[in-house]
Design a protein around this motif. Structure first.
Motif: not given
Length: 136
Positions: A104-126
């Motif tokens: 349950q703790a692992s599942t909760r951690s994965l859900r929290e990780e999925l709910a976070r907005p993803s950071p912008p990509s480190a490689v700028p798109q050209q």
């Protein structure tokens, strides 16, 4: 003379009654095996109350068997076996409960990780480069 025959008959019946009480050895062996199985399942740490009761009752059964009290020894050995089985079941249950908490703790951690907005990509798109016109 008849009185002595009756006493002899009573003595024979008393001996027969004593010998008809089964030996507590199988019950003691079963109780000891159950206690050992509970010990191997982690009952001393996970179900200490039940394990303590099983050990106490097994010791009492052995003492009664040594004192020649067969029926009482069998009864205590059977109770020790029942306590040991309960201790093992409680240990198994506690182990399962702990494993469930980890999942349950692992599942909760994965859900929290999925709910976070993803950071912008480190490689700028050209932007695509305009295609050069073919030369003729």
């Amino acid at each position: 003379m008849k009185r002595f025959q009756n006493l002899g008959l009573l003595g024979t019946l008393a001996l027969a009654a004593c010998s008809s009480t089964p030996s507590p050895d199988p019950a003691l062996a079963a109780g000891a095996a159950s206690v050992e199985a509970a010990r191997a399942a982690g009952a001393p740490e996970l179900a200490p109350v039940e394990m303590g009761s099983a050990l106490t009752r097994l010791e009492r059964a052995r003492a009664l068997a040594n004192a020649g009290q067969r029926e009482d020894a069998m009864r205590w050995a059977e109770q020790a076996q029942a306590d040991a089985l309960l201790a093992r079941a409680r240990a198994d249950s506690e182990r399962s409960r702990r494993a469930l908490e980890q999942v349950q703790a692992s599942t909760r951690s994965l859900r929290e990780e999925l709910a976070r907005p993803s950071p912008p990509s480190a490689v700028p798109q050209q932007a695509p480069s305009p295609a050069a016109a073919p030369t003729r």
